[in-house]
Enzyme design. Structure first.
Site, PDB file in Angstrom:
ATOM      1  CE1 TYR A 218      -2.653   3.426   1.296  1.00  0.00           C
ATOM      2  CE2 TYR A 218      -1.806   3.119   3.206  1.00  0.00           C
ATOM      3  CZ  TYR A 218      -2.370   3.634   2.482  1.00  0.00           C
ATOM      4  OH  TYR A 218      -3.633   4.863   2.569  1.00  0.00           O
ATOM      5  CG  ASP A 303      -3.322  -2.188   7.885  1.00  0.00           C
ATOM      6  OD1 ASP A 303      -4.175  -2.591   8.167  1.00  0.00           O
ATOM      7  OD2 ASP A 303      -2.971  -2.024   6.856  1.00  0.00           O
ATOM      8  CB  ILE A 305      -7.137  -2.682   8.312  1.00  0.00           C
ATOM      9  CG1 ILE A 305      -8.708  -1.361   8.749  1.00  0.00           C
ATOM     10  CG2 ILE A 305      -7.382  -1.793   6.182  1.00  0.00           C
ATOM     11  CD1 ILE A 305      -8.207   0.515   8.150  1.00  0.00           C
ATOM     12  CE  LYS A 341      -9.258   0.932   3.991  1.00  0.00           C
ATOM     13  NZ  LYS A 341      -9.150   2.205   2.789  1.00  0.00           N
TER      14      LYS A 341
END
Length: 502
Positions: A218, A303, A305, A341
């Site tokens: 990302y 991560d 998310i 998200k």
């Protein structure tokens, strides 16, 4: 003995004080005055009219004029690189799309945004819940049944209200398979995922240290981590032959190369599900990563998310579950989560740090004074996350609608002869547009990126921005699209492909 003292103009000697010794000094001063008058004639005395025309100045204007000669006031050396215009194609594309946004009614020739991972798929459900519960969830009542303004107006713990941390723990356990219980005392609530990753970087690494990170990754991590902490990111390159999945051998190679360059590696950072590819790491891969980290005595940041935004057949496993198996030292494991998200509410700015390390939790609590979540938002989230019936309905619809949209989008690309990487989670797909490149290189990829923006009017994030070493890959986010937008996108890509071949 004779002593000459010029400043006093006297000569002292055997004969005492001679006043006549002052004569040379007087002659010297008269000579200077004579020469000065010979060089320039004296100015005539000003008349009364001249005096009225003299410019008026003030000490304030003199002060400003003197300041201007110094130059522009400077900012800190830390702020200079932050203030510079974005050079990553990721941010360039986002900014370009803002200047001419597509609208199927008012601007059909505008730029279609495929660069931002946000979802509108379940806004109907959110709209209904907010309409029915928003005000009541904020207006907490006292024992006498009246609204208690102190419940939202007064200072509260920076790490988040206990009720919210309990609600977060229950929600995370539910969406991550139900095989794991999260402890609210190990949790710190943050204003979104960005401060969560920054605070962890601050707590786990010193300035100049580095994290290993599987690439493609990302692009926002560069800003999230590097801007203020000074921690570097070292890409661990993954390849399409492995569906861009990280391996221990790749980690070992990247670590050895970093140490040869003199870099101190403090941890491994990765996304699961992967961003931008969308693949889900297996339980075996997570074990391998944690075992590697334990052998090298470094941290692991997972991560997660997109944990609730999975739509494939593969099982999602949290690194917290692997760490709790009893096989590892779990104090090195840290989880990032948020609601931007999975619940499609990025505007609420709500995230979580979950750490098994007591010092990390204590430090993060203190650092949250800089990025805490407002109390009214916390009250809303407590009510939202505690509404079990709504959460079950929402998450089921969320996953199903992502799956349906993914199928439509990927099928449209396949009809154009454009394949996608295998994925099972996230709000995007990883698209192989290498067949549209004029040259198989980073330059060719950036040229295609510009054509997509300028000619096809589509903003898709190029793999170069994600540190992908194979040219031609693009991340395309599809969960903010209406069904009728997908044929428009495919037609634009088809026309671009035809013009490139001709």
């Amino acid at each position: 003995m004779r002593l000459i003292v010029p400043l006093r103009g006297v000569v002292q000697g055997r004969g005492g004080l001679f006043v006549g010794s002052l004569i040379p000094c007087c002659l010297f001063y008269f000579l200077q005055l004579y020469l000065k008058r010979r060089r320039s004639p004296p100015d005539p005395p000003p008349s009364d009219s001249d005096l009225t025309e003299l410019p008026r100045t003030s000490s304030r204007s003199n002060l400003f004029s003197r300041g201007n000669s110094i130059g522009r006031v400077r900012v800190s050396s830390r702020a200079v690189p932050v203030a510079k215009p974005a050079d990553s194609p990721y941010y360039i594309g986002l900014e370009r799309a803002k200047t001419d946004p597509y609208d199927r009614i008012s601007n059909r020739d505008g730029i279609i945004q495929l660069g931002l991972a946000e979802s509108t798929l379940c806004f109907d459900l959110l709209q209904r819940w907010m309409s029915e519960n928003l005000i009541d969830s904020m207006m907490m009542k006292s024992d006498d049944g009246e609204f208690d303004v102190s419940s939202i107006a007064m200072y509260k713990p920076f790490e988040g209200l206990l009720e919210l941390r309990v609600a977060f723990a229950d929600f995370m356990s539910r969406i991550m398979g139900g095989n794991l219980s999260f402890d609210p005392s190990k949790m710190v609530v943050t204003a979104g995922g960005t401060p969560a990753i920054e605070v962890l970087a601050f707590c786990l690494a010193d300035h100049g240290n580095a994290f290993l990170i599987p690439s493609p990754y990302y692009p926002g991590f560069d800003r999230d981590i590097k801007f203020r902490t000074g921690v570097e990111l070292i890409p661990v390159h993954c390849r399409s032959s492995d569906n861009f999945t990280i391996t221990v051998s790749a980690l070992e190679q990247a670590l050895n190369q970093a140490r040869k360059r003199g870099s101190k590696v403090s941890g491994i950072l990765f996304s699961n599900p992967s961003n931008p590819v969308g693949n889900i790491l297996s339980r075996e891969t997570l074990h391998d990563i944690l075992r590697f980290a334990q052998e090298k005595n470094i941290h692991v940041i997972s991560d997660e998310i997109f944990a609730g935004s999975v739509y494939g057949d593969k099982e999602f496993v949290s690194m917290a579950e692997v760490a709790s198996s009893g096989e590892f030292d779990k104090s090195r494991v840290h989880i990032i989560y948020g609601l931007s998200k999975d619940l499609s509410i990025p505007g609420f700015r709500a995230g979580v740090i979950y750490s098994f390390h007591e010092d990390v939790v204590n430090a993060a609590k203190k650092l949250m004074r800089f990025s805490s979540v407002s109390v009214p938002v916390q009250r809303i989230l407590i009510s939202l996350l505690s509404d079990t019936r709504f959460i079950e309905e929402y998450m089921a619809a969320h996953r199903q609608r992502i799956r349906d949209k993914h199928v439509r989008f990927v099928d449209g690309l396949k009809q154009l002869g454009i394949p996608c990487a295998e994925s099972g989670g996230g709000l995007y797909c990883w698209v192989d547009m290498s067949s549209l490149l004029t040259s198989y290189s980073e330059k060719g990829e950036l040229e295609l990126f510009e054509k997509l923006l300028s000619v096809a009017k589509i903003n898709a994030t190029p793999g170069t921005a994600c540190y992908c070493i194979e040219p031609g890959w693009f991340r395309c986010c599809f969960t903010a699209l209406a069904d009728e937008d997908i044929p428009v996108i495919m037609e634009r890509i088809r026309k671009l492909a035809e013009s490139s071949r001709s």
